[in-house]
Design an enzyme around this catalytic site. Structure first.
Site, mmCIF file in Angstrom:
data_model
loop_
_atom_site.group_PDB
_atom_site.id
_atom_site.type_symbol
_atom_site.label_atom_id
_atom_site.label_comp_id
_atom_site.label_asym_id
_atom_site.label_seq_id
_atom_site.Cartn_x
_atom_site.Cartn_y
_atom_site.Cartn_z
ATOM 1 N N GLU A 10 -5.204 -8.575 0.624
ATOM 2 C CA GLU A 10 -5.763 -8.323 1.945
ATOM 3 C C GLU A 10 -7.266 -8.019 1.743
ATOM 4 O O GLU A 10 -7.634 -7.561 0.765
ATOM 5 C CB GLU A 10 -5.343 -7.130 2.710
ATOM 6 C CG GLU A 10 -3.823 -7.307 3.350
ATOM 7 C CD GLU A 10 -3.535 -5.859 4.028
ATOM 8 O OE1 GLU A 10 -4.414 -5.354 4.203
ATOM 9 O OE2 GLU A 10 -2.446 -5.684 3.924
ATOM 10 N N GLU A 28 0.677 -1.136 -0.007
ATOM 11 C CA GLU A 28 -0.085 0.058 0.157
ATOM 12 C C GLU A 28 0.805 1.181 -0.108
ATOM 13 O O GLU A 28 0.797 2.135 0.930
ATOM 14 C CB GLU A 28 -1.044 -0.199 1.329
ATOM 15 C CG GLU A 28 -1.756 -1.213 1.083
ATOM 16 C CD GLU A 28 -3.034 -0.940 2.129
ATOM 17 O OE1 GLU A 28 -3.102 -0.187 2.966
ATOM 18 O OE2 GLU A 28 -3.962 -1.982 1.880
HETATM 19 C C1 FCB Z 1 -4.837 -2.069 5.107
HETATM 20 C C2 FCB Z 1 -3.204 -2.433 5.894
HETATM 21 C C3 FCB Z 1 -3.005 -3.369 6.976
HETATM 22 C C4 FCB Z 1 -4.412 -3.333 7.992
HETATM 23 C C5 FCB Z 1 -5.646 -3.291 7.017
HETATM 24 C C6 FCB Z 1 -6.716 -3.229 7.846
HETATM 25 O O1 FCB Z 1 -4.600 -0.869 4.820
HETATM 26 O O2 FCB Z 1 -2.290 -2.811 4.838
HETATM 27 O O3 FCB Z 1 -1.714 -3.186 7.569
HETATM 28 O O4 FCB Z 1 -4.056 -2.139 8.651
HETATM 29 O O5 FCB Z 1 -5.814 -2.025 6.210
#
Ligand code: FCB
Length: 497
Positions: free
Chosen positions: A402, A215
């Site tokens: 994620e 990110e």
């Molecule tokens: C993302 C992050 C991770 C966590 C999730 C909820 O943005 O990569 O570390 O904080 O959100």
């Protein structure tokens, strides 16, 4: 530059006005990515499930974590401090005044945590490496114990039949390098490439899946422009674009370093934080508006150079006076061949074609489903439309690195943790992901965020995203109901969705 014009330079004036009005508010995490958090009820909840095609034999079912959020600070074991160690000490920076000093104490609990992963049936585990644990000063001398920790972790995973997916940078930047200018320093890409080489030389006889950055959008903007994440800077837009350019170069150089030093053939990705737009209807004009919105602003700025070797034209014009001068060869360095398109997707925005086809957000219905984390809405369609648009534009297999939800769960009197909302959330999102596959997208994997409840950055421990509950006072792990449910998803390869 105001963040409303930054994100959606070409979007509707209505959105712009609404955002400008709110620009005095404290900036919340992710606001900069959000076109408006709009969700049409119809787009949210779709009955039925078209899993006829299934997820395929080679689909990777995983879970993810990151170093600073679970390990315990590297400073406790011969490593250096990161910008997060320092940021957490700033009064008011973390909502509950906590830090990742101990977090889930994962460094001392690898055997127990890997056993839980095995019980869950994980095929893959995505974790990140803490740069200052490996190189306390960011460059130069290696902390043998720090590198040794990842060595043991990788061995434990492989012994349990779980494939390691390693992220090289998930925000815990070495404090020593920050003091030398951090990502503003033109040498920062070299520092990152050096660190990458140290790690790859050591682990690439066993690790074959790498991600350079987690990110970049979030740590660049939240950490350097809005000041709500480490290192807590509030820099002007021109400096943000310079930092972004260095991060992109660091990605390219690290990718080349991996290819040059790997001991085995490997696959490399770059895990972007994305909030795709979902067309309000199947009308061509709405689909086109959603496509445009998906790649607008910061999102496209940090994707196109990596995958296409060029900054997007519209933003280049809109930000002309702030775009840094760079060497002609930089974009060739940035654009290295990658093997998969990694993205973290939590939500999206419903968009329709407005005047002249310009993307326009559909207002979010009152009372629409929300998560405990204020900035994340429930928008399952993001997992169909995101992969469709990314596949169409970049032609790489997609991995959702994620996806997950924070809910208010706790250990009940009978010792169980009931989290039906998490199960329902994942089920809805995974059904949409199956739709993307059915539509022809090469979707290769899904990683639940997160394996464990953990330190959720500026939110501290108030948000629980885990499939496993963590009692931070005792470090006791309790698998939640969603853990048993996800185990079935993995076991049946999604047939129970
Ligand atoms: C993302 C992050 C991770 C966590 C999730 C909820 O943005 O990569 O570390 O904080 O959100």
């Amino acid at each position: 530059m105001a963040f409303d014009s930054l994100n959606f330079p070409a979007s509707s004036t209505e959105d712009g006005a609404a955002l400008a009005e709110g620009s005095d508010r404290a900036m919340r995490r992710r606001d900069f990515l959000v076109l408006g958090g709009a969700v049409a009820a119809g787009a949210l909840i779709r009955p039925g499930f078209a899993n006829a095609a299934g997820f395929g034999d080679r689909f990777v079912w995983g879970a993810a974590t990151s170093s600073y959020q679970i390990e315990a600070s590297p400073t406790r074991a011969g490593g250096g401090a990161s910008v997060w160690d320092a940021f957490c000490r700033r009064p008011g920076a973390i909502k509950d005044g906590s830090s990742g000093d101990i977090a889930c104490d994962h460094v001392n609990r690898v055997a127990e945590d890997v056993a839980l992963m095995q019980e869950l049936g994980l095929r893959a585990y995505r974790f990140s490496i803490a740069w200052p644990r490996v190189l306390p000063a960011g460059t130069g001398a290696v902390n043998a114990a720090g590198l040794g920790f990842y060595d043991r972790l990788v061995d434990a995973l492989l012994a349990a039949g779980i494939e390691p997916w390693v992220t090289l940078f998930h925000w815990d930047y070495p404090m020593a390098l920050y003091e030398r200018g951090g990502w503003s320093n033109p040498r920062s890409p070299d520092w990152f490439a050096e660190y990458t080489q140290v790690v790859v030389r050591r682990l690439s006889d066993r690790v074959t899946r790498w991600m350079t950055f987690n990110e970049p959008e979030v740590f660049i903007i939240l950490g350097h422009q809005l000041g709500v994440h480490a290192p807590g800077e509030k820099l002007p837009w021109s400096e943000i674009l310079r930092i972004a350019h260095h991060v992109l170069l660091a990605h390219g150089m690290a990718t080349a370093a991996i290819r040059a030093s790997t001991k085995r053939p490997c696959e490399i990705g770059y895990a972007a934080a994305l909030e795709p737009a979902i067309p309000a209807t199947s009308d061509t004009a709405d689909v086109e508006a959603a496509r445009r919105a998906t790649f607008a602003g910061v999102a496209g700025w940090l994707l196109d150079p990596v995958y296409l070797g060029a900054y997007p034209e519209a933003e280049r014009k809109a930000w002309e006076k702030d775009v840094p001068k760079f060497a002609p060869g930089d974009l060739r360095t940035i654009r290295q061949p990658l093997d998969f398109f990694a993205t973290n997707i939590y939500q999206g925005n419903v968009v329709r074609a407005g005047r002249d086809g310009a993307p326009e957000r559909v207002p979010r219905p009152q009372g629409a489903p929300r998560t405990l984390m204020e900035v994340f809405d429930v928008v399952p369609g993001a997992l169909e439309w995101g992969p469709r648009f990314y596949w169409e534009r970049y032609r790489l297999p997609v991995a959702i690195t994620e996806n997950g939800i924070s809910v208010a769960d706790w250990v009940a009197l009978d010792g169980k943790v009931r989290d039906p909302q998490r199960i329902d959330f994942m089920r809805r999102y995974l059904r949409e992901l199956a739709r993307a596959r059915a539509a022809g997208v090469d979707v290769r994997g899904y990683f639940a965020w997160s394996l464990l409840d953990n330190f959720e950055w500026a939110e501290g421990y108030r948000q629980r995203f885990g499939l496993i509950h963590v009692d931070y006072a005792t470090q006791r792990r309790t698998p939640k109901d969603s853990f048993a449910w996800y185990r079935e998803v993995i076991r049946t390869n999604g047939a129970n969705l």
